[in-house]
Design a protein around this motif. Structure first.
Motif, mmCIF file in Angstrom:
data_model
loop_
_atom_site.group_PDB
_atom_site.id
_atom_site.type_symbol
_atom_site.label_atom_id
_atom_site.label_comp_id
_atom_site.label_asym_id
_atom_site.label_seq_id
_atom_site.Cartn_x
_atom_site.Cartn_y
_atom_site.Cartn_z
ATOM 1 N N VAL B 28 2.672 -111.068 -67.713
ATOM 2 C CA VAL B 28 1.833 -110.999 -69.567
ATOM 3 C C VAL B 28 3.103 -111.152 -70.617
ATOM 4 O O VAL B 28 3.697 -110.975 -70.508
ATOM 5 N N ARG B 29 2.151 -112.998 -70.803
ATOM 6 C CA ARG B 29 3.017 -113.225 -72.100
ATOM 7 C C ARG B 29 2.498 -113.624 -73.159
ATOM 8 O O ARG B 29 0.777 -113.619 -73.581
ATOM 9 N N ARG B 30 2.560 -112.663 -74.311
ATOM 10 C CA ARG B 30 0.997 -112.768 -75.439
ATOM 11 C C ARG B 30 1.949 -113.698 -76.758
ATOM 12 O O ARG B 30 2.589 -113.716 -77.895
ATOM 13 N N ASP B 31 2.545 -114.914 -76.042
ATOM 14 C CA ASP B 31 3.375 -115.978 -77.118
ATOM 15 C C ASP B 31 2.632 -116.883 -78.094
ATOM 16 O O ASP B 31 1.248 -116.761 -77.299
ATOM 17 N N TRP B 32 2.887 -116.716 -78.902
ATOM 18 C CA TRP B 32 2.303 -117.789 -79.898
ATOM 19 C C TRP B 32 1.677 -119.056 -79.354
ATOM 20 O O TRP B 32 2.453 -120.015 -78.967
ATOM 21 N N PRO B 33 0.560 -119.643 -79.337
ATOM 22 C CA PRO B 33 0.162 -121.210 -78.794
ATOM 23 C C PRO B 33 1.250 -122.095 -79.282
ATOM 24 O O PRO B 33 1.596 -121.801 -80.410
ATOM 25 N N HIS B 54 5.262 -122.973 -82.681
ATOM 26 C CA HIS B 54 4.481 -121.913 -82.254
ATOM 27 C C HIS B 54 4.110 -120.732 -83.643
ATOM 28 O O HIS B 54 5.312 -121.023 -84.501
ATOM 29 N N ALA B 55 2.503 -121.152 -83.557
ATOM 30 C CA ALA B 55 2.196 -120.328 -84.671
ATOM 31 C C ALA B 55 0.972 -119.473 -84.031
ATOM 32 O O ALA B 55 0.282 -119.763 -83.498
ATOM 33 N N PRO B 56 0.802 -118.531 -84.749
ATOM 34 C CA PRO B 56 0.246 -117.793 -84.598
ATOM 35 C C PRO B 56 -1.896 -118.501 -84.835
ATOM 36 O O PRO B 56 -2.810 -117.821 -83.993
#
Lengths: 318, 121
Positions: B28-33, B54-56
Protein backbone atom coordinates in the motif's frame (compact mmCIF):
# COMPACT_ATOMS: atom_id res chain seq x y z
CA UNK A 1 -8.06 5.94 -46.11
CA UNK A 2 -7.75 4.71 -42.54
CA UNK A 3 -6.96 7.01 -39.67
CA UNK A 4 -3.47 6.76 -38.15
CA UNK A 5 -3.48 4.27 -35.31
CA UNK A 6 -1.51 4.23 -32.08
CA UNK A 7 -1.53 0.44 -31.96
CA UNK A 8 1.45 -0.86 -33.86
CA UNK A 9 3.54 -4.00 -33.48
CA UNK A 10 6.49 -3.38 -31.16
CA UNK A 11 9.68 -2.75 -33.16
CA UNK A 12 12.42 -5.26 -32.45
CA UNK A 13 15.17 -4.41 -29.98
CA UNK A 14 18.00 -3.97 -32.50
CA UNK A 15 16.00 -1.38 -34.43
CA UNK A 16 15.30 0.46 -31.17
CA UNK A 17 18.97 0.28 -30.19
CA UNK A 18 19.94 1.66 -33.62
CA UNK A 19 17.55 4.54 -33.21
CA UNK A 20 18.88 5.25 -29.71
CA UNK A 21 22.49 5.16 -30.96
CA UNK A 22 21.62 7.50 -33.82
CA UNK A 23 20.00 9.98 -31.41
CA UNK A 24 23.13 9.96 -29.21
CA UNK A 25 25.47 10.19 -32.24
CA UNK A 26 23.57 13.23 -33.53
CA UNK A 27 23.91 14.81 -30.05
CA UNK A 28 20.13 14.96 -29.77
CA UNK A 29 18.40 14.40 -26.44
CA UNK A 30 16.81 11.21 -25.15
CA UNK A 31 13.37 11.97 -23.69
CA UNK A 32 11.46 10.11 -20.97
CA UNK A 33 9.21 7.89 -23.06
CA UNK A 34 11.89 6.97 -25.60
CA UNK A 35 13.23 3.44 -25.65
CA UNK A 36 16.62 3.35 -23.93
CA UNK A 37 19.04 0.55 -23.05
CA UNK A 38 18.53 -0.81 -19.56
CA UNK A 39 22.12 0.08 -18.58
CA UNK A 40 21.61 3.69 -19.63
CA UNK A 41 18.44 3.98 -17.57
CA UNK A 42 19.97 2.37 -14.48
CA UNK A 43 23.16 4.42 -14.68
CA UNK A 44 21.15 7.62 -14.98
CA UNK A 45 18.86 6.80 -12.06
CA UNK A 46 21.92 6.13 -9.90
CA UNK A 47 23.59 9.33 -10.97
CA UNK A 48 20.56 11.61 -10.79
CA UNK A 49 19.30 10.13 -7.49
CA UNK A 50 22.67 10.48 -5.78
CA UNK A 51 23.03 13.98 -7.18
CA UNK A 52 19.62 14.76 -5.66
CA UNK A 53 20.67 13.23 -2.33
CA UNK A 54 23.80 15.41 -2.37
CA UNK A 55 21.70 18.55 -2.73
CA UNK A 56 19.35 17.57 0.08
CA UNK A 57 22.09 16.45 2.50
CA UNK A 58 24.06 19.52 1.39
CA UNK A 59 21.51 21.68 3.20
CA UNK A 60 22.81 20.43 6.54
CA UNK A 61 26.40 21.72 6.88
CA UNK A 62 25.36 25.29 6.10
CA UNK A 63 21.97 24.97 7.75
CA UNK A 64 23.90 24.54 11.00
CA UNK A 65 24.81 28.25 10.82
CA UNK A 66 21.37 29.68 10.07
CA UNK A 67 20.68 30.53 13.71
CA UNK A 68 24.19 31.87 14.25
CA UNK A 69 24.52 34.10 11.18
CA UNK A 70 26.23 37.36 12.25
CA UNK A 71 23.66 39.72 10.69
CA UNK A 72 20.18 39.74 9.21
CA UNK A 73 21.71 40.23 5.76
CA UNK A 74 23.94 37.17 6.11
CA UNK A 75 21.04 35.19 7.50
CA UNK A 76 18.73 36.10 4.59
CA UNK A 77 21.43 35.14 2.08
CA UNK A 78 22.18 31.85 3.79
CA UNK A 79 18.50 30.99 4.09
CA UNK A 80 18.00 31.66 0.37
CA UNK A 81 20.98 29.48 -0.43
CA UNK A 82 19.85 26.57 1.71
CA UNK A 83 16.39 26.88 0.15
CA UNK A 84 18.00 26.68 -3.29
CA UNK A 85 19.72 23.41 -2.33
CA UNK A 86 16.32 21.98 -1.44
CA UNK A 87 15.01 23.20 -4.79
CA UNK A 88 17.93 21.62 -6.65
CA UNK A 89 17.27 18.31 -4.93
CA UNK A 90 13.61 18.45 -5.97
CA UNK A 91 14.37 19.30 -9.62
CA UNK A 92 16.60 16.23 -9.66
CA UNK A 93 14.16 13.86 -7.95
CA UNK A 94 11.67 15.07 -10.56
CA UNK A 95 14.13 14.07 -13.33
CA UNK A 96 14.79 10.69 -11.67
CA UNK A 97 11.06 9.96 -11.62
CA UNK A 98 10.85 10.33 -15.39
CA UNK A 99 13.13 7.26 -15.52
CA UNK A 100 10.73 5.16 -13.47
CA UNK A 101 12.21 5.77 -10.02
CA UNK A 102 9.96 6.53 -7.06
CA UNK A 103 10.80 9.61 -5.01
CA UNK A 104 9.88 8.25 -1.59
CA UNK A 105 11.73 5.04 -2.35
CA UNK A 106 14.88 6.99 -3.28
CA UNK A 107 14.75 8.77 0.08
CA UNK A 108 14.42 5.41 1.81
CA UNK A 109 17.47 4.11 -0.05
CA UNK A 110 19.47 7.15 1.06
CA UNK A 111 18.45 6.70 4.70
CA UNK A 112 19.24 2.99 4.57
CA UNK A 113 22.71 3.81 3.20
CA UNK A 114 22.14 1.94 -0.07
CA UNK A 115 22.54 5.07 -2.16
CA UNK A 116 25.18 7.67 -1.33
CA UNK A 117 25.67 11.42 -1.51
CA UNK A 118 28.75 13.50 -2.16
CA UNK A 119 31.57 12.80 0.29
CA UNK A 120 32.14 16.53 0.78
CA UNK A 121 29.11 16.84 3.06
CA UNK A 122 30.61 14.44 5.59
CA UNK A 123 32.89 17.19 6.87
CA UNK A 124 31.75 19.52 9.66
CA UNK A 125 31.30 23.30 9.39
CA UNK A 126 33.34 24.47 12.38
CA UNK A 127 33.22 28.25 11.96
CA UNK A 128 31.23 30.83 10.03
CA UNK A 129 34.11 31.12 7.57
CA UNK A 130 33.20 27.59 6.46
CA UNK A 131 29.96 29.00 5.04
CA UNK A 132 32.00 31.28 2.80
CA UNK A 133 34.48 28.59 1.82
CA UNK A 134 31.70 26.14 0.95
CA UNK A 135 30.19 28.75 -1.36
CA UNK A 136 33.52 29.54 -2.96
CA UNK A 137 35.24 26.15 -3.17
CA UNK A 138 32.54 23.50 -2.81
CA UNK A 139 29.96 25.25 -4.99
CA UNK A 140 32.77 26.27 -7.33
CA UNK A 141 33.63 22.59 -7.79
CA UNK A 142 29.93 21.79 -8.19
CA UNK A 143 29.70 24.37 -10.98
CA UNK A 144 32.66 22.74 -12.75
CA UNK A 145 30.85 19.40 -12.53
CA UNK A 146 27.43 20.68 -13.43
CA UNK A 147 28.02 23.03 -16.36
CA UNK A 148 28.92 20.16 -18.73
CA UNK A 149 25.85 18.27 -17.47
CA UNK A 150 23.65 20.97 -19.03
CA UNK A 151 24.49 19.04 -22.24
CA UNK A 152 23.69 15.61 -20.79
CA UNK A 153 22.10 13.34 -23.39
CA UNK A 154 19.08 12.82 -21.12
CA UNK A 155 16.71 15.75 -21.63
CA UNK A 156 15.11 16.10 -18.17
CA UNK A 157 18.52 15.89 -16.44
CA UNK A 158 20.05 18.48 -18.79
CA UNK A 159 17.12 20.86 -18.25
CA UNK A 160 17.32 20.47 -14.46
CA UNK A 161 21.04 21.26 -14.67
CA UNK A 162 20.46 24.45 -16.64
CA UNK A 163 18.14 25.64 -13.89
CA UNK A 164 20.59 24.60 -11.17
CA UNK A 165 23.59 26.26 -12.83
CA UNK A 166 21.78 29.59 -13.10
CA UNK A 167 21.25 29.55 -9.33
CA UNK A 168 24.65 28.13 -8.43
CA UNK A 169 26.44 31.29 -9.52
CA UNK A 170 24.76 33.21 -6.68
CA UNK A 171 26.02 30.55 -4.27
CA UNK A 172 29.62 30.94 -5.27
CA UNK A 173 29.58 34.72 -5.37
CA UNK A 174 27.93 35.13 -1.96
CA UNK A 175 30.57 32.83 -0.47
CA UNK A 176 33.47 34.67 -2.02
CA UNK A 177 32.04 38.04 -0.98
CA UNK A 178 31.63 36.77 2.59
CA UNK A 179 35.30 35.73 2.61
CA UNK A 180 36.45 39.05 1.15
CA UNK A 181 34.59 40.82 3.95
CA UNK A 182 36.27 38.67 6.58
CA UNK A 183 39.69 39.17 4.98
CA UNK A 184 39.22 42.93 5.41
CA UNK A 185 38.46 42.35 9.11
CA UNK A 186 40.58 41.51 12.14
CA UNK A 187 43.62 39.19 12.18
CA UNK A 188 41.42 36.62 13.93
CA UNK A 189 38.88 36.77 11.12
CA UNK A 190 41.61 36.35 8.49
CA UNK A 191 42.93 33.37 10.43
CA UNK A 192 39.44 31.85 10.43
CA UNK A 193 39.29 32.12 6.65
CA UNK A 194 42.73 30.54 6.23
CA UNK A 195 41.80 27.73 8.62
CA UNK A 196 38.62 27.00 6.68
CA UNK A 197 40.53 26.99 3.37
CA UNK A 198 43.08 24.59 4.91
CA UNK A 199 40.31 22.16 5.85
CA UNK A 200 38.20 22.35 2.66
CA UNK A 201 40.75 22.57 -0.16
CA UNK A 202 41.72 18.88 -0.36
CA UNK A 203 38.18 17.53 0.10
CA UNK A 204 37.03 19.87 -2.67
CA UNK A 205 39.64 18.37 -5.04
CA UNK A 206 38.31 14.92 -4.12
CA UNK A 207 34.83 15.99 -5.24
CA UNK A 208 35.86 15.19 -8.82
CA UNK A 209 36.35 11.52 -8.01
CA UNK A 210 39.36 9.24 -8.41
CA UNK A 211 41.97 9.72 -11.14
CA UNK A 212 40.95 8.63 -14.63
CA UNK A 213 42.96 5.40 -14.55
CA UNK A 214 40.87 4.29 -11.53
CA UNK A 215 37.46 5.06 -13.09
CA UNK A 216 36.56 1.93 -15.08
CA UNK A 217 32.98 2.89 -15.99
CA UNK A 218 33.75 6.41 -17.20
CA UNK A 219 34.19 5.35 -20.83
CA UNK A 220 30.65 3.96 -21.07
CA UNK A 221 29.17 7.09 -19.50
CA UNK A 222 31.16 9.25 -21.93
CA UNK A 223 29.88 7.17 -24.88
CA UNK A 224 26.32 7.64 -23.64
CA UNK A 225 26.78 11.38 -23.33
CA UNK A 226 25.91 11.42 -19.64
CA UNK A 227 29.50 12.30 -18.72
CA UNK A 228 31.18 14.91 -20.87
CA UNK A 229 34.67 15.27 -19.35
CA UNK A 230 36.89 12.95 -17.32
CA UNK A 231 37.42 13.40 -13.57
CA UNK A 232 40.97 14.66 -14.06
CA UNK A 233 39.99 17.14 -16.78
CA UNK A 234 37.35 18.68 -14.53
CA UNK A 235 39.70 18.73 -11.54
CA UNK A 236 42.39 20.51 -13.57
CA UNK A 237 39.90 23.09 -14.80
CA UNK A 238 38.83 23.70 -11.19
CA UNK A 239 42.41 24.08 -9.90
CA UNK A 240 43.24 26.54 -12.69
CA UNK A 241 40.20 28.65 -11.81
CA UNK A 242 40.69 28.50 -8.04
CA UNK A 243 44.36 29.44 -7.70
CA UNK A 244 43.99 33.02 -8.98
CA UNK A 245 40.83 33.40 -6.87
CA UNK A 246 42.84 32.35 -3.79
CA UNK A 247 45.53 34.87 -4.69
CA UNK A 248 42.98 37.67 -5.08
CA UNK A 249 41.49 36.74 -1.72
CA UNK A 250 44.91 36.66 -0.04
CA UNK A 251 44.79 33.09 1.28
CA UNK A 252 47.31 30.28 0.85
CA UNK A 253 46.16 26.95 -0.57
CA UNK A 254 47.50 24.19 1.73
CA UNK A 255 49.65 22.46 -0.87
CA UNK A 256 53.44 23.00 -0.78
CA UNK A 257 53.75 21.26 -4.16
CA UNK A 258 51.33 23.60 -5.96
CA UNK A 259 53.28 24.99 -8.91
CA UNK A 260 52.62 26.79 -12.18
CA UNK A 261 53.59 24.64 -15.15
CA UNK A 262 54.64 27.10 -17.81
CA UNK A 263 54.82 24.49 -20.59
CA UNK A 264 51.23 23.27 -20.24
CA UNK A 265 49.74 26.48 -18.88
CA UNK A 266 48.26 24.65 -15.88
CA UNK A 267 48.65 24.66 -12.11
CA UNK A 268 49.95 21.33 -10.80
CA UNK A 269 48.92 20.07 -7.33
CA UNK A 270 50.66 17.64 -5.02
CA UNK A 271 49.34 14.08 -4.53
CA UNK A 272 45.75 13.67 -3.28
CA UNK A 273 45.14 11.39 -0.27
CA UNK A 274 42.76 8.88 -1.85
CA UNK A 275 42.76 6.74 1.29
CA UNK A 276 40.96 9.54 3.09
CA UNK A 277 38.47 9.78 0.24
CA UNK A 278 37.75 6.05 0.38
CA UNK A 279 37.28 6.18 4.14
CA UNK A 280 34.86 9.10 3.95
CA UNK A 281 32.74 7.81 1.08
CA UNK A 282 32.45 4.38 2.67
CA UNK A 283 30.97 5.88 5.82
CA UNK A 284 33.84 6.74 8.16
CA UNK A 285 33.87 10.50 7.63
CA UNK A 286 33.42 12.79 10.63
CA UNK A 287 29.74 13.52 9.95
CA UNK A 288 28.29 10.54 8.04
CA UNK A 289 26.17 9.25 10.92
CA UNK A 290 24.84 12.70 11.81
CA UNK A 291 23.84 13.51 8.23
CA UNK A 292 21.80 10.34 7.83
CA UNK A 293 20.28 10.52 11.31
CA UNK A 294 19.00 14.02 10.56
CA UNK A 295 17.56 12.99 7.22
CA UNK A 296 15.81 10.09 8.90
CA UNK A 297 14.41 12.38 11.59
CA UNK A 298 13.16 14.80 8.93
CA UNK A 299 11.24 11.96 7.28
CA UNK A 300 9.91 10.29 10.42
CA UNK A 301 9.23 13.29 12.67
CA UNK A 302 7.34 15.10 9.93
CA UNK A 303 5.34 12.08 8.77
CA UNK A 304 2.28 13.38 10.63
CA UNK A 305 2.23 16.50 8.43
CA UNK A 306 2.19 14.36 5.31
CA UNK A 307 -0.57 12.21 6.75
CA UNK A 308 -2.64 15.21 7.85
CA UNK A 309 -2.41 16.80 4.40
CA UNK A 310 -3.43 13.54 2.78
CA UNK A 311 -6.40 13.17 5.12
CA UNK A 312 -7.47 16.76 4.42
CA UNK A 313 -7.22 16.22 0.66
CA UNK A 314 -9.29 13.03 0.89
CA UNK A 315 -11.95 14.70 3.01
CA UNK A 316 -12.28 17.57 0.54
CA UNK A 317 -12.37 15.24 -2.44
CA UNK A 318 -9.18 16.34 -4.18
CA UNK B 1 37.44 1.60 -4.14
CA UNK B 2 33.95 1.49 -5.72
CA UNK B 3 33.67 3.09 -9.13
CA UNK B 4 33.04 6.71 -8.40
CA UNK B 5 32.00 9.48 -10.72
CA UNK B 6 32.29 13.21 -10.36
CA UNK B 7 28.88 13.46 -11.93
CA UNK B 8 27.11 13.54 -8.61
CA UNK B 9 26.96 17.27 -9.21
CA UNK B 10 28.22 18.25 -5.79
CA UNK B 11 30.92 15.66 -6.12
CA UNK B 12 31.96 12.08 -6.29
CA UNK B 13 29.37 9.38 -5.67
CA UNK B 14 29.66 5.63 -6.32
CA UNK B 15 28.05 4.41 -9.51
CA UNK B 16 28.73 0.67 -9.56
CA UNK B 17 26.06 -2.03 -9.60
CA UNK B 18 26.20 -2.19 -5.78
CA UNK B 19 24.00 0.92 -5.75
CA UNK B 20 20.37 -0.22 -6.17
CA UNK B 21 18.04 1.70 -8.49
CA UNK B 22 14.84 -0.33 -8.85
CA UNK B 23 11.90 0.81 -6.72
CA UNK B 24 10.49 -1.70 -4.29
CA UNK B 25 6.91 -2.69 -4.81
CA UNK B 26 4.88 -1.98 -1.73
CA UNK B 27 1.54 -3.37 -0.75
CA UNK B 28 0.00 0.00 0.00
CA UNK B 29 1.38 3.39 -0.97
CA UNK B 30 -0.36 6.49 0.29
CA UNK B 31 1.91 8.75 -1.69
CA UNK B 32 0.80 12.15 -2.95
CA UNK B 33 -0.04 12.30 -6.66
CA UNK B 34 2.50 13.57 -9.17
CA UNK B 35 1.72 16.95 -10.72
CA UNK B 36 3.33 18.39 -13.84
CA UNK B 37 4.05 22.12 -13.56
CA UNK B 38 3.75 24.75 -16.31
CA UNK B 39 4.90 28.36 -15.83
CA UNK B 40 4.17 31.48 -17.87
CA UNK B 41 7.45 33.42 -17.67
CA UNK B 42 5.88 36.78 -18.44
CA UNK B 43 2.81 38.23 -20.07
CA UNK B 44 2.69 37.47 -23.77
CA UNK B 45 4.40 34.06 -23.48
CA UNK B 46 2.90 30.57 -23.37
CA UNK B 47 3.00 28.42 -20.27
CA UNK B 48 6.00 26.11 -20.53
CA UNK B 49 6.57 22.80 -18.78
CA UNK B 50 9.22 23.21 -16.05
CA UNK B 51 9.09 19.97 -14.06
CA UNK B 52 7.00 18.06 -11.59
CA UNK B 53 6.26 17.74 -7.89
CA UNK B 54 4.14 15.75 -5.47
CA UNK B 55 1.31 17.39 -3.53
CA UNK B 56 -1.76 16.19 -1.65
CA UNK B 57 -4.18 18.42 -3.60
CA UNK B 58 -4.39 21.03 -6.37
CA UNK B 59 -4.10 24.02 -4.06
CA UNK B 60 -0.98 22.79 -2.32
CA UNK B 61 0.46 21.83 -5.69
CA UNK B 62 0.21 25.49 -6.73
CA UNK B 63 1.84 26.67 -3.50
CA UNK B 64 4.65 24.14 -3.80
CA UNK B 65 5.16 25.02 -7.48
CA UNK B 66 5.55 28.68 -6.54
CA UNK B 67 8.18 27.83 -3.93
CA UNK B 68 10.01 25.38 -6.15
CA UNK B 69 9.89 26.92 -9.62
CA UNK B 70 9.50 30.69 -9.11
CA UNK B 71 11.92 31.65 -6.33
CA UNK B 72 13.39 34.36 -8.58
CA UNK B 73 10.36 35.85 -10.33
CA UNK B 74 10.47 33.25 -13.08
CA UNK B 75 6.74 33.33 -13.52
CA UNK B 76 3.52 35.33 -13.50
CA UNK B 77 1.16 32.36 -13.79
CA UNK B 78 1.32 28.66 -12.93
CA UNK B 79 -0.65 25.65 -14.14
CA UNK B 80 -0.49 22.32 -12.34
CA UNK B 81 -1.94 19.15 -13.87
CA UNK B 82 -2.06 15.69 -12.36
CA UNK B 83 0.35 13.62 -14.44
CA UNK B 84 -2.20 10.80 -14.77
CA UNK B 85 -4.60 13.21 -16.50
CA UNK B 86 -2.20 13.94 -19.36
CA UNK B 87 -2.68 12.02 -22.60
CA UNK B 88 0.41 11.98 -24.79
CA UNK B 89 1.18 10.86 -28.31
CA UNK B 90 3.53 7.94 -28.82
CA UNK B 91 7.12 9.04 -28.11
CA UNK B 92 8.50 7.79 -31.41
CA UNK B 93 9.33 10.78 -33.63
CA UNK B 94 8.78 8.68 -36.74
CA UNK B 95 5.27 8.02 -35.55
CA UNK B 96 2.59 7.70 -38.24
CA UNK B 97 0.63 10.20 -36.17
CA UNK B 98 2.85 12.93 -37.62
CA UNK B 99 3.16 11.42 -41.08
CA UNK B 100 0.17 13.28 -42.61
CA UNK B 101 2.03 16.61 -42.32
CA UNK B 102 5.29 15.19 -43.65
CA UNK B 103 4.54 15.46 -47.38
CA UNK B 104 2.58 18.72 -47.34
CA UNK B 105 5.45 21.04 -48.22
CA UNK B 106 2.93 23.41 -49.83
CA UNK B 107 1.94 24.48 -46.32
CA UNK B 108 5.22 26.40 -46.02
CA UNK B 109 5.74 29.84 -47.61
CA UNK B 110 9.06 28.78 -49.14
CA UNK B 111 7.16 26.36 -51.41
CA UNK B 112 6.12 29.27 -53.65
CA UNK B 113 8.46 31.06 -56.05
CA UNK B 114 7.86 34.78 -56.31
CA UNK B 115 10.01 37.02 -58.56
CA UNK B 116 12.55 39.09 -56.63
CA UNK B 117 11.11 42.36 -57.83
CA UNK B 118 7.79 41.90 -56.06
CA UNK B 119 7.90 43.93 -52.82
CA UNK B 120 6.60 43.05 -49.34
CA UNK B 121 6.13 39.32 -50.04
Amino acid sequence: MSAPTLERPAPDETALQRQFDATIAADHRIEPRDWMPEGYRRTLIRQVAQHAHSEIVGMQPEGDWLLAAPSLRRKSVLLAKVQDEAGHGLYLYSAAETLGADRADLTDKLIEGKQKYSSIFNYPTLTYADVGVIGWLVDGAAICNQVPLCRSSYGPYARAMIRVCKEESFHQRQGYELLMTMMRGTPEQRAMVQDAVDRWWWPSLMMFGPPDDASPNSAQSMAWGIKRHTNDELRQRYVDMSVPQAQALGVTLPDPDLTWDEASGHWRTGPIDWDEFTRVISGSGPMNAVRIARRRAARDDNAWVTEAATAYAEKHGA
Amino acid sequence: MPDVTAEGGHGAVPTGPEVPVEPRRRAVRRDWPLYEVFVRGKRGLNHVHVGSLHAPDDEMAIDAARDLYTRRNEGVSIWVVKAVDITASSPDEKDPLFAPSGDKVYRHPTFYEIPEGVPHM
